[in-house]
Design an enzyme around this catalytic site. Structure first.
Site, PDB file in Angstrom:
ATOM      1  N   HIS A 171      -1.144   7.796   6.142  1.00 31.83           N
ATOM      2  CA  HIS A 171      -0.011   6.901   5.913  1.00 31.83           C
ATOM      3  C   HIS A 171       1.131   7.166   6.896  1.00 31.83           C
ATOM      4  CE1 HIS A 171       3.570   5.353   3.720  1.00 31.83           C
ATOM      5  NE2 HIS A 171       2.729   4.432   3.280  1.00 31.83           N
TER       6      HIS A 171
ATOM      7  N   ASP B  62       7.318  11.451   5.320  1.00 39.59           N
ATOM      8  CA  ASP B  62       6.103  10.820   4.811  1.00 39.59           C
ATOM      9  C   ASP B  62       5.025  11.895   4.575  1.00 39.59           C
ATOM     10  OD1 ASP B  62       3.788   8.792   4.711  1.00 39.59           O
ATOM     11  OD2 ASP B  62       5.468   7.483   5.202  1.00 39.59           O
TER      12      ASP B  62
ATOM     13  N   ASN C  27       6.527  -2.615  -3.386  1.00 39.39           N
ATOM     14  CA  ASN C  27       5.391  -3.538  -3.387  1.00 39.39           C
ATOM     15  C   ASN C  27       5.073  -4.143  -4.743  1.00 39.39           C
ATOM     16  OD1 ASN C  27       5.080  -2.705  -0.714  1.00 39.39           O
ATOM     17  ND2 ASN C  27       3.566  -1.153  -1.231  1.00 39.39           N
TER      18      ASN C  27
ATOM     19  N   SER D 274       5.732  -0.552   3.251  1.00 32.69           N
ATOM     20  CA  SER D 274       5.642   0.669   4.068  1.00 32.69           C
ATOM     21  C   SER D 274       5.398   0.337   5.529  1.00 32.69           C
ATOM     22  CB  SER D 274       4.483   1.545   3.585  1.00 32.69           C
ATOM     23  OG  SER D 274       4.840   2.342   2.499  1.00 32.69           O
TER      24      SER D 274
END
Length: 421
Positions: free
Chosen positions: A164, A134, A268, A353
């Site tokens: 994130h 990430d 998403n 996520s």
């Protein structure tokens, strides 16, 4: 110019969508490539030899998840490089960007607080290692046990300047220490594999660098699970990327062969994830998102950080339609998830996520307790089978959109549970 890919980012406090990236096609001149060499080739030696022979600007060199290297190739030398006897294929090097002690609603909803990992007194930690591929992880966050990592992005540190990756890490393994939040596998060892910079931008080559590092170090570090809350457009060729020249797919297949279970976000965009990778790869466990606002089954709770309906599939979540994709799909909470954040903070955000680390933590818990053994494929099907059995036996546990109460034309999978581990 690099093409952009997307990490499956958070919705809400950190807004994001799945950025369209061209599917794997024949390489175009004047772009960056991942040069995938034939199996067993000397990547270090050939990267130097090819650099001199073809005038390449060589970047990362890979020798574990695949044999190859990243490079900028002069337009006039692309065809010659592709025809080289040691080259298997060229894969486009796309750009990547992010998509995003209280008991968090997600941890509560999958009943991780009832699992063997929760001491209830702040002591102990789960003996397993998880890689977070990430934006890095806040290495100084008091709620996280970051034990190492790799920076495949700019600079040398695998610390998180975005937030994130730290959020993902907290959902997986925030400590059970009476402070902040608690994760699904509290205190587990976390490896920060930074493939994106502070702006949430990176490339396919940096992602493959991260996968390659995990493959190289899995045995020594004990990494059993890797979370990838990222993606872009593409498809599964059914041949680990060897037919459609997908270096990321080939790398994941080889890392899976080394015993690493990859848990990835579905995306998403509220569309079929058959056109998104790594979600479409048969070798991974793909996680859709459901909405829960109070950590309890039954529905009826008021929405909090964003508009959605309690105990239903998240309105942004991608889904499966193909039988082959349904066979590696499972659901987890991904709406208004509270977790750790950069600079020692905490934040509430939404997205697949956020669903993926709930599942990654559950997978790690199942492995750590000895309930999940064998090959990665066996572990994936064990997790899905356990979720199906638990949902069937405990009516009302799931959500509107699961296989018991399906949404027409959309498969989200059963809601995972950590209660039985």
């Amino acid at each position: 110019m690099r093409k952009r890919v997307l990490v499956l980012a958070a919705l809400g406090a950190v807004a994001a969508v799945l950025l369209a990236v061209p599917a794997q096609t024949a390489p175009q001149a004047a772009e960056r490539y991942i040069v995938v060499l034939k199996d067993g080739a000397d990547a270090e030696g050939l990267s130097r030899a090819h650099g001199a022979r073809y005038g390449l600007e060589v970047g990362f060199v890979y020798g574990h998840a695949l044999s190859g290297y990243s490079a900028v190739v002069p337009a006039a030398r692309v065809a010659a490089l592709q025809a080289d006897e040691d080259v298997q294929f060229l894969s486009p090097d796309n750009e990547v960007t992010i998509t995003a002690q209280t008991l968090p609603t997600g941890t509560n909803r999958i009943e991780a607080d009832n699992s063997s990992a929760m001491s209830g007194n702040g002591s102990g930690s789960v003996n397993i290692a998880v890689a977070v591929i990430d934006t890095g992880i806040d290495v100084a966050h008091p709620d996280l046990n970051v034990v190492g990592g790799k920076n495949c992005s700019n600079g040398r540190s695998f610390d998180d300047g975005n937030g994130h990756g730290t959020h993902v890490a907290g959902t997986i393994a925030a400590k059970d220490d009476a402070q902040g939040v608690v994760g699904v596998v509290p205190g587990a060892s976390l490896y920060a594999v930074r493939v994106l910079n502070n702006a949430g931008s990176g490339s396919t080559s940096s992602v493959v660098c991260g996968i390659d590092w995990v493959a190289a170090n899995a045995a020594a570090t004990g990494i059993k699970v890797a979370n990838m809350s990222l993606g872009g457009s593409g498809s599964d060729d059914g041949n680990c990327g060897n037919s459609n020249n997908d270096a990321q797919h080939k790398a994941i297949c080889n890392a899976v062969a080394k015993g690493v279970t990859f848990v990835v976000a579905a995306g998403n965009s509220a569309v079929d994830f058959k056109g998104s990778v790594p979600a479409a790869y048969d070798e991974v466990l793909t996680v859709t998102a459901m909405a829960d606002f109070n950590g309890q089954p039954g529905g009826g709770a008021a929405a909090t950080c964003r508009s959605d309906i309690d105990d239903t599939f998240a309105d942004f979540s991608n889904f499966a339609t193909l039988a082959s994709d349904q066979a590696h799909t499972i659901a987890a909470p991904g709406v208004c998830i509270l977790s750790t954040w950069k600079k020692g903070g905490y934040n509430t955000i939404s997205g697949t996520s956020m669903a993926s680390p709930n599942m990654a933590g559950t997978a790690a818990l199942c492995i750590a307790t000895g309930n999940c053994t064998g090959s990665v494929a066996t572990i994936v099907q064990k997790l899905r089978s356990d979720a199906a059995s638990y949902n069937t036996a405990n009516t009302g546990y799931g959500f509107a959109g699961d296989p018991i109460r399906p949404a027409s034309g959309k498969y989200f999978g059963y809601l995972t549970t950590a209660d039985i581990y």
